[in-house]
Motif scaffolding. Structure first.
Motif, PDB file in Angstrom:
ATOM      1  N   PRO A 259       1.058  -1.454  -0.328  1.00  0.00           N
ATOM      2  CA  PRO A 259      -0.317  -0.006  -0.167  1.00  0.00           C
ATOM      3  C   PRO A 259       0.702   0.976   0.000  1.00  0.00           C
ATOM      4  O   PRO A 259       0.221   2.414  -0.658  1.00  0.00           O
ATOM      5  CB  PRO A 259      -0.781  -0.024   1.704  1.00  0.00           C
ATOM      6  N   GLN A 260       2.319   1.778   0.675  1.00  0.00           N
ATOM      7  CA  GLN A 260       2.664   2.454   0.133  1.00  0.00           C
ATOM      8  C   GLN A 260       3.390   2.429  -0.855  1.00  0.00           C
ATOM      9  O   GLN A 260       3.087   3.947  -1.258  1.00  0.00           O
ATOM     10  CB  GLN A 260       4.147   2.371   1.207  1.00  0.00           C
ATOM     11  N   SER A 261       3.389   1.652  -1.714  1.00  0.00           N
ATOM     12  CA  SER A 261       3.861   1.720  -3.130  1.00  0.00           C
ATOM     13  C   SER A 261       2.899   3.130  -3.643  1.00  0.00           C
ATOM     14  O   SER A 261       2.754   4.211  -4.454  1.00  0.00           O
ATOM     15  CB  SER A 261       3.708   0.571  -3.978  1.00  0.00           C
ATOM     16  N   ILE A 262       1.186   2.269  -3.277  1.00  0.00           N
ATOM     17  CA  ILE A 262       0.411   3.823  -3.605  1.00  0.00           C
ATOM     18  C   ILE A 262       0.344   4.937  -3.185  1.00  0.00           C
ATOM     19  O   ILE A 262       0.148   6.206  -3.911  1.00  0.00           O
ATOM     20  CB  ILE A 262      -1.285   3.051  -3.679  1.00  0.00           C
ATOM     21  N   TRP A 263       0.745   5.108  -2.092  1.00  0.00           N
ATOM     22  CA  TRP A 263       0.880   6.280  -1.944  1.00  0.00           C
ATOM     23  C   TRP A 263       2.465   7.010  -2.715  1.00  0.00           C
ATOM     24  O   TRP A 263       1.983   8.146  -2.347  1.00  0.00           O
ATOM     25  CB  TRP A 263       1.372   6.263  -0.038  1.00  0.00           C
ATOM     26  N   ILE A 264       2.592   6.269  -2.503  1.00  0.00           N
ATOM     27  CA  ILE A 264       4.461   7.127  -2.799  1.00  0.00           C
ATOM     28  C   ILE A 264       3.850   7.606  -4.999  1.00  0.00           C
ATOM     29  O   ILE A 264       4.083   9.016  -4.925  1.00  0.00           O
ATOM     30  CB  ILE A 264       5.717   6.391  -3.143  1.00  0.00           C
ATOM     31  N   PHE A 265       3.213   6.201  -5.506  1.00  0.00           N
ATOM     32  CA  PHE A 265       2.698   7.319  -6.585  1.00  0.00           C
ATOM     33  C   PHE A 265       1.985   8.208  -6.806  1.00  0.00           C
ATOM     34  O   PHE A 265       1.312   8.907  -7.081  1.00  0.00           O
ATOM     35  CB  PHE A 265       2.000   6.102  -7.231  1.00  0.00           C
ATOM     36  N   ALA A 266       0.656   8.173  -5.319  1.00  0.00           N
ATOM     37  CA  ALA A 266       0.051   9.187  -5.386  1.00  0.00           C
ATOM     38  C   ALA A 266       0.982  10.867  -5.477  1.00  0.00           C
ATOM     39  O   ALA A 266       0.576  11.325  -5.562  1.00  0.00           O
ATOM     40  CB  ALA A 266      -1.122   9.520  -3.995  1.00  0.00           C
ATOM     41  N   LEU A 267       1.465  10.861  -4.734  1.00  0.00           N
ATOM     42  CA  LEU A 267       2.319  11.759  -4.103  1.00  0.00           C
ATOM     43  C   LEU A 267       2.981  11.758  -5.088  1.00  0.00           C
ATOM     44  O   LEU A 267       2.706  13.630  -5.825  1.00  0.00           O
ATOM     45  CB  LEU A 267       3.311  11.545  -3.568  1.00  0.00           C
ATOM     46  N   ALA A 268       3.721  11.163  -5.647  1.00  0.00           N
ATOM     47  CA  ALA A 268       4.600  11.895  -7.601  1.00  0.00           C
ATOM     48  C   ALA A 268       2.777  12.601  -8.380  1.00  0.00           C
ATOM     49  O   ALA A 268       3.504  13.736  -8.982  1.00  0.00           O
ATOM     50  CB  ALA A 268       4.794  10.744  -8.592  1.00  0.00           C
ATOM     51  N   VAL A 269       1.955  12.341  -8.132  1.00  0.00           N
ATOM     52  CA  VAL A 269       0.671  12.948  -9.076  1.00  0.00           C
ATOM     53  C   VAL A 269       0.315  14.052  -8.468  1.00  0.00           C
ATOM     54  O   VAL A 269       0.672  14.733  -9.604  1.00  0.00           O
ATOM     55  CB  VAL A 269      -0.549  11.723  -8.822  1.00  0.00           C
ATOM     56  N   VAL A 270       0.229  13.720  -7.356  1.00  0.00           N
ATOM     57  CA  VAL A 270      -0.430  14.741  -6.726  1.00  0.00           C
ATOM     58  C   VAL A 270       0.875  15.952  -6.294  1.00  0.00           C
ATOM     59  O   VAL A 270       0.876  17.767  -7.333  1.00  0.00           O
ATOM     60  CB  VAL A 270      -0.335  15.040  -4.854  1.00  0.00           C
ATOM     61  N   ASN A 271       1.946  16.021  -6.913  1.00  0.00           N
ATOM     62  CA  ASN A 271       3.557  16.984  -7.126  1.00  0.00           C
ATOM     63  C   ASN A 271       3.186  17.543  -8.493  1.00  0.00           C
ATOM     64  O   ASN A 271       3.520  18.895  -8.358  1.00  0.00           O
ATOM     65  CB  ASN A 271       4.268  15.740  -6.926  1.00  0.00           C
ATOM     66  N   PHE A 272       3.046  16.223  -9.584  1.00  0.00           N
ATOM     67  CA  PHE A 272       2.899  17.223 -10.716  1.00  0.00           C
ATOM     68  C   PHE A 272       2.486  17.484 -10.521  1.00  0.00           C
ATOM     69  O   PHE A 272       1.989  19.123 -11.093  1.00  0.00           O
ATOM     70  CB  PHE A 272       3.126  15.674 -11.943  1.00  0.00           C
ATOM     71  N   ALA A 273       0.760  17.384 -10.395  1.00  0.00           N
ATOM     72  CA  ALA A 273      -0.097  17.812 -10.569  1.00  0.00           C
ATOM     73  C   ALA A 273      -0.360  19.552  -9.969  1.00  0.00           C
ATOM     74  O   ALA A 273      -0.733  20.569 -10.411  1.00  0.00           O
ATOM     75  CB  ALA A 273      -1.588  17.898 -10.358  1.00  0.00           C
ATOM     76  N   GLY A 274       0.469  19.283  -8.959  1.00  0.00           N
ATOM     77  CA  GLY A 274       0.846  20.711  -7.598  1.00  0.00           C
ATOM     78  C   GLY A 274       1.037  21.706  -8.551  1.00  0.00           C
ATOM     79  O   GLY A 274       1.052  23.035  -8.973  1.00  0.00           O
ATOM     80  N   MET A 275       2.261  21.197  -9.311  1.00  0.00           N
ATOM     81  CA  MET A 275       3.304  21.981 -10.173  1.00  0.00           C
ATOM     82  C   MET A 275       2.215  22.615 -11.491  1.00  0.00           C
ATOM     83  O   MET A 275       2.761  23.739 -11.377  1.00  0.00           O
ATOM     84  CB  MET A 275       4.321  21.310 -10.311  1.00  0.00           C
ATOM     85  N   TYR A 276       1.696  22.329 -11.582  1.00  0.00           N
ATOM     86  CA  TYR A 276       1.498  22.146 -12.965  1.00  0.00           C
ATOM     87  C   TYR A 276      -0.168  23.259 -12.246  1.00  0.00           C
ATOM     88  O   TYR A 276      -0.091  24.331 -12.960  1.00  0.00           O
ATOM     89  CB  TYR A 276       0.447  21.418 -13.910  1.00  0.00           C
ATOM     90  N   LEU A 277      -0.542  23.387 -11.589  1.00  0.00           N
ATOM     91  CA  LEU A 277      -1.760  24.178 -11.503  1.00  0.00           C
ATOM     92  C   LEU A 277      -0.777  25.150 -10.940  1.00  0.00           C
ATOM     93  O   LEU A 277      -1.730  26.478 -11.163  1.00  0.00           O
ATOM     94  CB  LEU A 277      -2.277  23.579  -9.961  1.00  0.00           C
ATOM     95  N   PHE A 278       0.241  25.359  -9.916  1.00  0.00           N
ATOM     96  CA  PHE A 278       1.023  25.855 -10.192  1.00  0.00           C
ATOM     97  C   PHE A 278       1.472  27.482 -10.419  1.00  0.00           C
ATOM     98  O   PHE A 278       0.958  29.336 -11.218  1.00  0.00           O
ATOM     99  CB  PHE A 278       1.957  25.818  -8.355  1.00  0.00           C
ATOM    100  N   PHE A 279       2.101  26.438 -12.060  1.00  0.00           N
ATOM    101  CA  PHE A 279       2.202  27.257 -13.353  1.00  0.00           C
ATOM    102  C   PHE A 279       1.497  28.047 -14.009  1.00  0.00           C
ATOM    103  O   PHE A 279       2.251  29.000 -14.728  1.00  0.00           O
ATOM    104  CB  PHE A 279       3.482  26.724 -13.701  1.00  0.00           C
ATOM    105  N   GLU A 280       0.529  26.754 -14.474  1.00  0.00           N
ATOM    106  CA  GLU A 280      -0.227  27.577 -14.666  1.00  0.00           C
ATOM    107  C   GLU A 280      -1.315  29.009 -14.600  1.00  0.00           C
ATOM    108  O   GLU A 280      -2.032  29.233 -15.285  1.00  0.00           O
ATOM    109  CB  GLU A 280      -0.581  26.382 -16.043  1.00  0.00           C
ATOM    110  N   HIS A 281      -1.502  28.391 -13.429  1.00  0.00           N
ATOM    111  CA  HIS A 281      -2.332  28.812 -13.063  1.00  0.00           C
ATOM    112  C   HIS A 281      -3.481  29.500 -11.583  1.00  0.00           C
ATOM    113  O   HIS A 281      -4.002  30.492 -11.385  1.00  0.00           O
ATOM    114  CB  HIS A 281      -4.360  27.662 -12.481  1.00  0.00           C
TER     115      HIS A 281
END
Ligand SMILES: Nc1ncnc2c1ncn2[C@@H]1O[C@H](COP(=O)(O)OP(=O)(O)OP(=O)(O)O)[C@@H](O)[C@H]1O
Ligand SMILES: [Mg+2]
Lengths: 239, 291
Positions: B139-161
């Motif tokens: 399950p921790q793998s899912i957390w890590i994967f989720a963190l990568a997704v959130v990180n990526f999405a957060g960065m996109y939102l920050f820079f574009e919006h």
């Protein structure tokens, strides 16, 4: 409004501004003429905080701004439209304009939409291009965007460094007309130009710079009447 | 056979998410400041070690996670003010060397405080592995994967919006133009390092439960992140994410199917190949300038 006293600026050993003193009066449009390398851009850049002076004083509304950073100076009400325009080519026209209001963004976000409308009213040619990348605009539109972005900071003093460079005569006329209108709204303007004729038409007073110093000061009429200036500048630049 | 491959894919994606996170931080800091931060791995380790200490005084994970991020972010900011900011105007090569210095200092600091012990961190959620298609997924793998997704999405939102995101982009695009609007490049550099510290800790606390934590694991993490970033051409954020996943999967399959001694060699070989033949990255196109 802007008073410069005994200003000296160096680039390494190059003495680019030599002990210059001058005053810009509130509400006037001052034109600074001068050949390549006379020090015009250096003078504006120093007033806008991009370059640190070696000696001298710069007072804006009787308060010293000497040696302050450009970030501080823009928030005091001085905005420089630099020679190379320095617009954000990878951002949209709208974002460029919005960022012009950076220093006052935290204080009032709400006013921004109206301000953008106002700027687009001043530069109707930018209308409909808001979503385009600034880098895709023509030279004339980029210049208008640069001025528009500068105006978004709501400056009391606008410094323009050769806005007509590389532009077609019709567009230069348009920009000059806009500057005259801006002056009517109470913005004080310093206009550096080599495109002498069109600049003299809109000037209230004129300075001529040569090799880091000021050689002539006067009204546009006096400057036009001066035969040595005629020969040096007015014969060459046609508009 | 199919189950074994799926198992390898799972562990590849887990490790790959870690590399993606590393690559993401390295690329965004590089895009914003022009600095290639070779100390990013140390930010991860320090974040994880801070979490170890916080856990040992009995704090629950839900508190430990944000507090470690906060502390590491502060550390990132402090380091920026003490080193990078002092060296204003230095060449990118000098900045790179400074980050190597930061990395060595942080590793020394970690050794002094936490010693050479191997620490573990509790997983975010209790419970055994999930079984999917006959392969086990931690399950921790899912957390890590989720963190990568959130990180990526957060960065996109920050820079574009966001307005600040645009201000950062503006400063990268034209520093003089940005300064004239009142955007202070030194503030942006500070924020970039604060973020790098925080993101590093987020990665560290998330991977700790899987990898265990030692004071010296930052170097290899940094190298893997750098390879992920290089695959994407160093300035491409999505390229770094894909690069990280690709590297993780490649490592998992090569160590599972051939030999586990190949694991670290693979990334170095990829790095050399990329730098030799496609310095602009395998993924994405070239971009010209940064601050
Ligand atoms: N960054 C710099 N480094 C060194 N010398 C410089 C620099 N910028 C300008 N100079 C020198 O300072 C002097 C004044 O330059 P400046 O650009 O202010 O002149 P200018 O009047 O604006 O000229 P132009 O009409 O070509 O724009 C010139 O001799 C120039 O060579
Ligand atoms: Mg000039």
């Amino acid at each position: 409004m802007l008073r410069i006293k005994n200003l000296s600026v160096y680039y390494g050993y190059v003495h680019a501004i030599k002990d210059i003193s001058l005053e810009v009066k509130e509400g006037e449009l001052l034109v600074i003429l001068g050949a390549n390398g006379a020090g015009k851009s250096t003078l504006l850049g120093t007033a806008a905080g991009l370059i640190k002076p070696a000696a001298g004083e710069i007072l804006f509304n009787n308060k010293a701004v000497t040696g302050q950073t450009s970030e501080q100076i823009v928030s005091k009400g001085i905005s420089l439209i630099p020679e190379k325009r320095e617009i954000f080519t990878t951002l949209t026209v709208l974002d460029n304009l919005l960022l012009g209001a950076f220093h006052r963004y935290r204080k009032n976000k709400e006013g921004l939409k109206n301000d953008i409308k106002e700027i687009l009213g001043i530069f109707p040619a930018l209308k409909g291009r808001e979503r385009d990348l600034a880098g895709s605009l023509s030279g004339g539109l980029q210049q208008m965007l640069a001025i528009g972005r500068g105006l978004m900071s709501r400056p009391a003093l606008l410094l323009l460094d050769e806005p007509s460079v590389g532009l077609a005569p019709l567009i230069v006329q348009e920009i000059m007309a806009i500057l005259v209108n801006l002056k009517k709204t109470g913005v004080t303007i310093v206009l550096v130009e080599q495109n002498t004729k069109s600049a003299l038409k809109v000037a209230d007073s004129v300075l001529v710079m040569e090799r880091g110093g000021i050689t002539h000061r006067g009204s546009p009429l006096e400057i036009t009447a001066n035969s040595s200036i005629q020969e040096a500048y007015l014969g060459r630049a046609r508009s | 056979m199919g189950e074994q491959l799926l198992q390898l894919l799972f562990s590849g994606l887990t490790v790959g998410s870690i590399y993606s996170l590393m690559g993401l931080s390295i690329v965004s800091l590089f895009n914003i400041t022009g600095i290639l931060n070779l100390a990013q791995g140390e930010f991860v380790v320090i974040g994880a070690l801070i979490a170890v200490s916080l856990c040992s005084i009995g704090m629950p994970m839900i508190v430990v996670f944000p507090v470690s991020i906060l502390l590491a972010a502060l550390l990132g900011g402090l380091i920026e003010r003490l080193t990078i900011n002092r060296a204003r105007g230095a060449s990118n090569l000098n900045m790179l060397i400074i980050t190597i210095g930061i990395s060595i200092s942080l590793r020394g600091l970690a050794l002094l405080i936490w010693g050479t012990d191997t620490y573990s961190l509790p997983a975010f959620t209790k419970g055994g592995p999930l079984f999917l298609g006959g392969a086990a997924l931690n399950p921790q793998s899912i957390w890590i994967f989720a963190l990568a997704v959130v990180n990526f999405a957060g960065m996109y939102l920050f820079f574009e919006h966001t307005y600040w995101g645009k201000a950062v982009k503006a400063s990268v695009n034209n520093r003089t133009g940005a300064r004239l609007q009142g955007i202070n490049p030194h503030t942006i550099s500070l924020l970039a390092f604060v973020t790098a510290g925080g993101l590093g800790a987020a990665a560290g606390v998330s991977i700790g439960p899987i990898t265990m934590v030692t004071y010296d694991m930052g170097f290899m993490l940094g190298v893997k992140g750098f390879v992920a970033a290089a695959i994407g051409g160093l300035s491409n954020v999505s390229g770094a994410v894909i690069g990280g996943l690709f590297l993780g999967i490649l490592e998992a399959f090569s160590s599972g199917l051939i030999s586990s001694s190949l694991k670290d060699a693979i990334s170095i070989i990829i790095l050399i190949l990329v730098l030799l033949f496609r310095p602009e990255g395998i993924i994405g196109a070239k971009r010209e300038r940064k601050i």
